[in-house]
Scaffold this motif. Structure first.
Motif, mmCIF file in Angstrom:
data_model
loop_
_atom_site.group_PDB
_atom_site.id
_atom_site.type_symbol
_atom_site.label_atom_id
_atom_site.label_comp_id
_atom_site.label_asym_id
_atom_site.label_seq_id
_atom_site.Cartn_x
_atom_site.Cartn_y
_atom_site.Cartn_z
ATOM 1 N N TYR A 110 -7.709 -3.800 -4.910
ATOM 2 C CA TYR A 110 -6.389 -3.718 -5.220
ATOM 3 C C TYR A 110 -6.654 -2.721 -6.551
ATOM 4 C CZ TYR A 110 -7.915 -6.887 -9.026
ATOM 5 O OH TYR A 110 -8.719 -7.430 -10.213
ATOM 6 N N ASP A 111 -5.275 -2.200 -6.828
ATOM 7 C CA ASP A 111 -5.401 -1.262 -8.067
ATOM 8 C C ASP A 111 -4.248 -2.015 -9.175
ATOM 9 O OD1 ASP A 111 -6.570 1.447 -7.249
ATOM 10 O OD2 ASP A 111 -5.202 1.057 -5.470
ATOM 11 N N TYR A 112 -3.407 -2.682 -8.678
ATOM 12 C CA TYR A 112 -2.607 -3.514 -9.364
ATOM 13 C C TYR A 112 -2.385 -4.911 -9.010
ATOM 14 C CZ TYR A 112 -1.232 1.065 -11.551
ATOM 15 O OH TYR A 112 -1.075 2.199 -11.709
ATOM 16 N N ILE A 113 -2.299 -5.910 -9.683
ATOM 17 C CA ILE A 113 -1.756 -7.203 -9.907
ATOM 18 C C ILE A 113 -0.554 -7.417 -10.388
ATOM 19 C CG2 ILE A 113 -2.062 -9.841 -10.278
ATOM 20 C CD1 ILE A 113 -4.298 -8.867 -8.302
ATOM 21 N N ILE B 106 -1.429 -6.227 -5.118
ATOM 22 C CA ILE B 106 -1.182 -7.628 -4.975
ATOM 23 C C ILE B 106 -0.199 -8.382 -5.788
ATOM 24 C CG2 ILE B 106 -2.417 -9.752 -4.454
ATOM 25 C CD1 ILE B 106 -5.039 -8.197 -3.912
ATOM 26 N N GLY B 107 0.492 -9.044 -5.184
ATOM 27 C CA GLY B 107 1.793 -9.503 -5.972
ATOM 28 C C GLY B 107 1.772 -11.270 -5.646
ATOM 29 N N ASN C 192 -3.957 -3.019 -15.308
ATOM 30 C CA ASN C 192 -3.431 -3.030 -13.997
ATOM 31 C C ASN C 192 -2.807 -4.294 -13.542
ATOM 32 O OD1 ASN C 192 -5.856 -4.771 -14.234
ATOM 33 N ND2 ASN C 192 -6.710 -4.254 -12.431
ATOM 34 N N LEU C 193 -2.453 -5.161 -14.725
ATOM 35 C CA LEU C 193 -1.757 -6.309 -14.455
ATOM 36 C C LEU C 193 -0.517 -6.369 -15.027
ATOM 37 C CD1 LEU C 193 -1.639 -9.458 -14.167
ATOM 38 C CD2 LEU C 193 -2.344 -9.709 -16.561
ATOM 39 N N GLU D 23 0.753 -1.261 0.072
ATOM 40 C CA GLU D 23 -0.026 -0.032 -0.106
ATOM 41 C C GLU D 23 0.934 1.180 0.002
ATOM 42 O OE1 GLU D 23 -3.413 0.247 2.612
ATOM 43 O OE2 GLU D 23 -2.858 -1.585 3.296
ATOM 44 N N PHE D 24 0.651 2.166 -1.049
ATOM 45 C CA PHE D 24 1.170 3.466 -0.847
ATOM 46 C C PHE D 24 0.404 4.499 -1.581
ATOM 47 C CE2 PHE D 24 2.383 1.747 -4.818
ATOM 48 C CZ PHE D 24 2.723 2.775 -5.684
#
Length: 172
Positions: A135-138, A106-107, A157-158, A99-100
């Motif tokens: 999530y914003d990105y995977i 999420i990775g 976002n991937l 988070e920032f």
């Protein structure tokens, strides 16, 4: 179905999460994980060291790969990401949760000798849904790359990171 976003105590989980000690230098993790237990009276039992490494060396490599993946995310986003760690809840475990600046990432890290496929990303999306995570990105990190089918699945976002991308950590 909505599930609570709370971590449950270790004694109530039906799977085991191993404690991880973060050393400033990975050589210390290697020393205390593989050498020190077999170091007696100034001598190293090399046979036992090699046996232990053959059995559990993948844990050392996988964890180091996760740490490097977090560093790669920081470089990618040109940001020091203060809150970046593994995440688990009652249903699932994720290698990386960051988070920032209001963004959530999420990775998953796969240090294996095979491509990550579209089937695996579908499973990951289901895990995220079951855990009710926003999530914003995977971000997927792979030692061996990605199937052509997954590369075609490309979304904004991937994020897909292969071993080639880690070279940027050396040259930064």
């Amino acid at each position: 179905r909505v599930y609570p976003k709370q971590k449950i105590k270790k004694e109530y989980r039906d799977y085991e999460i191993e404690n991880k000690i973060i050393f400033k230098k990975p050589i210390y993790r290697f020393w205390f994980g593989f050498i020190e237990p077999y170091y007696k009276n100034g001598k190293i039992d090399t046979q036992r060291v090699f046996e232990e490494y053959r059995k559990n060396g993948h844990k050392l490599l996988s964890f180091t790969f996760e740490e490097l993946s977090i560093e790669l995310l920081k470089l990618y986003f040109h940001h020091n990401i203060p809150s970046c760690h593994s995440y688990w809840d009652y249903f699932n475990e994720f290698d990386i949760y960051c988070e920032f600046n209001g963004k959530k990432i999420i990775g998953e890290c796969k240090y294996k000798n095979r491509f990550i496929t579209k089937k695996e990303i579908i499973k990951l999306y289901k895990k995220v849904e079951v855990s009710n995570l926003e999530y914003d990105y995977i971000a997927l990190f792979s030692k061996s790359g990605f199937s052509s089918e997954l590369k075609k699945e490309r979304r904004d976002n991937l994020l897909l990171f292969s071993l080639q991308d880690y070279k940027s950590l050396i040259t930064k």
